[in-house]
Write an enzyme that holds these catalytic residues in place. Structure first.
Site, PDB file in Angstrom:
ATOM      1  N   SER A  52       0.869  -1.363  -0.050  1.00 38.92           N
ATOM      2  CA  SER A  52      -0.026  -0.072  -0.141  1.00 38.92           C
ATOM      3  C   SER A  52       0.846   1.194  -0.048  1.00 38.92           C
ATOM      4  O   SER A  52       2.186   1.242   0.331  1.00 38.92           O
ATOM      5  CB  SER A  52      -0.958   0.051   1.014  1.00 38.92           C
ATOM      6  OG  SER A  52      -1.793  -1.067   1.195  1.00 38.92           O
TER       7      SER A  52
ATOM      8  N   SER B 164      -3.508  -4.156  -3.263  1.00 38.84           N
ATOM      9  CA  SER B 164      -2.672  -2.889  -2.696  1.00 38.84           C
ATOM     10  C   SER B 164      -3.768  -1.854  -2.329  1.00 38.84           C
ATOM     11  O   SER B 164      -5.041  -1.644  -2.899  1.00 38.84           O
ATOM     12  CB  SER B 164      -1.664  -2.650  -3.610  1.00 38.84           C
ATOM     13  OG  SER B 164      -1.016  -1.466  -3.290  1.00 38.84           O
TER      14      SER B 164
ATOM     15  N   GLU C 218      -4.171   2.234  -2.183  1.00 41.46           N
ATOM     16  CA  GLU C 218      -3.641   3.384  -2.388  1.00 41.46           C
ATOM     17  C   GLU C 218      -4.808   4.418  -2.167  1.00 41.46           C
ATOM     18  O   GLU C 218      -5.773   4.626  -2.964  1.00 41.46           O
ATOM     19  CB  GLU C 218      -3.040   3.578  -3.873  1.00 41.46           C
ATOM     20  CG  GLU C 218      -1.665   2.753  -4.124  1.00 41.46           C
ATOM     21  CD  GLU C 218      -1.842   1.429  -4.324  1.00 41.46           C
ATOM     22  OE1 GLU C 218      -0.744   0.596  -4.508  1.00 41.46           O
ATOM     23  OE2 GLU C 218      -2.912   0.865  -4.155  1.00 41.46           O
TER      24      GLU C 218
END
Length: 369
Positions: free
Chosen positions: A234, A272, A274
């Site tokens: 991340s 992930s 973001e």
């Protein structure tokens, strides 16, 4: 801080702020606490949008979810009302609940009206999973740790494996906290600052590039980095500016953080997280205002590309800065997790054929050998 040399592939006007930190935006402060206790490597990083009472004087803001595998708190109200009304706290995944409680209690102490004669408060907390390096199951973080980070807020702060970034890994190397800033010159009378702060915990080493050079490939071969693993990293990005941008424009700016994240080799994997938060310190929104109308100055969208460019450049440099300033760490299982600098030096010693490429990388990053 940031990099001490110009970013060679800078897409902005290339003018860095005095400190080259997010705190070049006047009023913004950052405080951190780093925790190293046996197999625990974690911490807190707190960003104060201004030095006043943020609940009473909210900052125009937006959030943007590039990929939503994460446990961040406060995004719904930011998107609905277009403001942030507390400091922003960064920590590890299992520290989010503790951080919410501490941040809420701090705001209750500062504002006796909250939950009594006025509304409740929307704490903003974001996280990355540092469980690869730190024993996250211990849930070590305390409310006092959050208070300590908030109380430490200042113009100057460390980068690298510190604060909430202590246990983070970036491109299979030691990551952490990075920051940078850009000055946006509009004309002879108007200039503004865009600052970025990132917490980096993403990417495959084989994808890592510096100014287009695939330095990550030989590093990955040396370290046997596994590109076949699922991308579950991340990156949290905080953007600050003193430009008169409204919430809609700040969201547009937040989207451009993607450009900076990807320039070193990120591709935004399925697992992930973001998340981007963006705010302006201009046109504050007063909680107790009795005005029926607010008069604000808004920047013209036709010239906003300058801010998009500054965002991409500041985030790009912040990612690199998190790697450059991070030190190698022994993780929870006793493994040495190398920094970019230590890994590059090891590669150069063991495989001299890469000396020219690595020397160029050191030069481009402003690192003395």
């Amino acid at each position: 801080m940031g990099l001490q040399v110009p970013l060679l592939n800078d897409v902005s006007q290339g003018i860095k702020g005095k400190l080259n930190l997010i705190t070049d935006v006047s009023g913004v402060k950052v405080g951190q606490i780093t925790i190293n206790d046996g197999d625990v490597h974690t911490g807190v990083t707190a960003i104060l949008p201004h030095t006043g009472n943020v609940f009473r004087s909210k900052v125009p803001a937006a959030s943007y979810v590039i990929n939503g595998f994460g446990k961040s708190v406060g995004l719904v109200q930011i998107d609905e009302l277009g403001t942030i009304e507390t400091p922003i706290v960064l920590t590890n995944t299992f520290g989010v609940g503790t951080a919410i409680n501490a941040l809420t209690k701090r705001m209750l102490t500062q504002n006796i009206e909250i939950g009594d004669t006025t509304s409740t408060v929307n704490p903003v907390v974001a996280e990355c999973n540092d469980g690869d390096v730190s024993n996250i199951r211990k849930m070590y973080l305390s409310e006092d740790d959050v208070y300590s980070a908030l109380d430490a807020a200042a113009d100057q702060f460390e980068e690298g494996a510190v604060g909430a970034g202590r246990g983070m890994m970036c491109y299979d190397l030691k990551g952490g906290i990075g920051s940078s800033s850009r000055i946006v010159k509009i004309d002879d009378q108007h200039q503004y600052t865009v600052g970025a702060l990132v917490m980096t915990n993403y990417g495959y080493l084989t994808d890592f590039v510096v100014n287009g050079a695939p330095v990550g490939q030989p590093l990955a071969q040396m370290l046997a980095a596994d590109k076949e693993k699922e991308e579950k990293g991340s990156i949290i990005t905080i953007l600050a500016t003193d430009a008169p941008l409204n919430s809609r424009q700040l969201k547009r700016m937040a989207k451009r953080a993607t450009v900076g994240i990807n320039r070193t080799g990120g591709f935004i994997g399925n697992g992930s997280g973001e998340i981007v938060f963006a705010f302006s310190t201009t046109n504050l929104v007063e909680h107790f205002s009795e005005n029926q109308f607010d008069k604000v100055i808004r920047f013209n969208d036709n010239k906003i590309d300058l801010f998009f460019r500054a965002t991409a450049a500041a985030v790009d440099e912040s990612v690199l800065s998190s790697l450059v300033h991070a030190k190698s760490v022994v993780d929870r299982k006793g493994r040495l997790r190398l920094s970019l600098i230590d890994a590059a030096k090891k590669l150069e010693e063991s495989q001299p054929r890469y000396t020219e490429m690595l020397d160029m990388m050191f030069k481009q990053l402003g690192v003395a050998k």
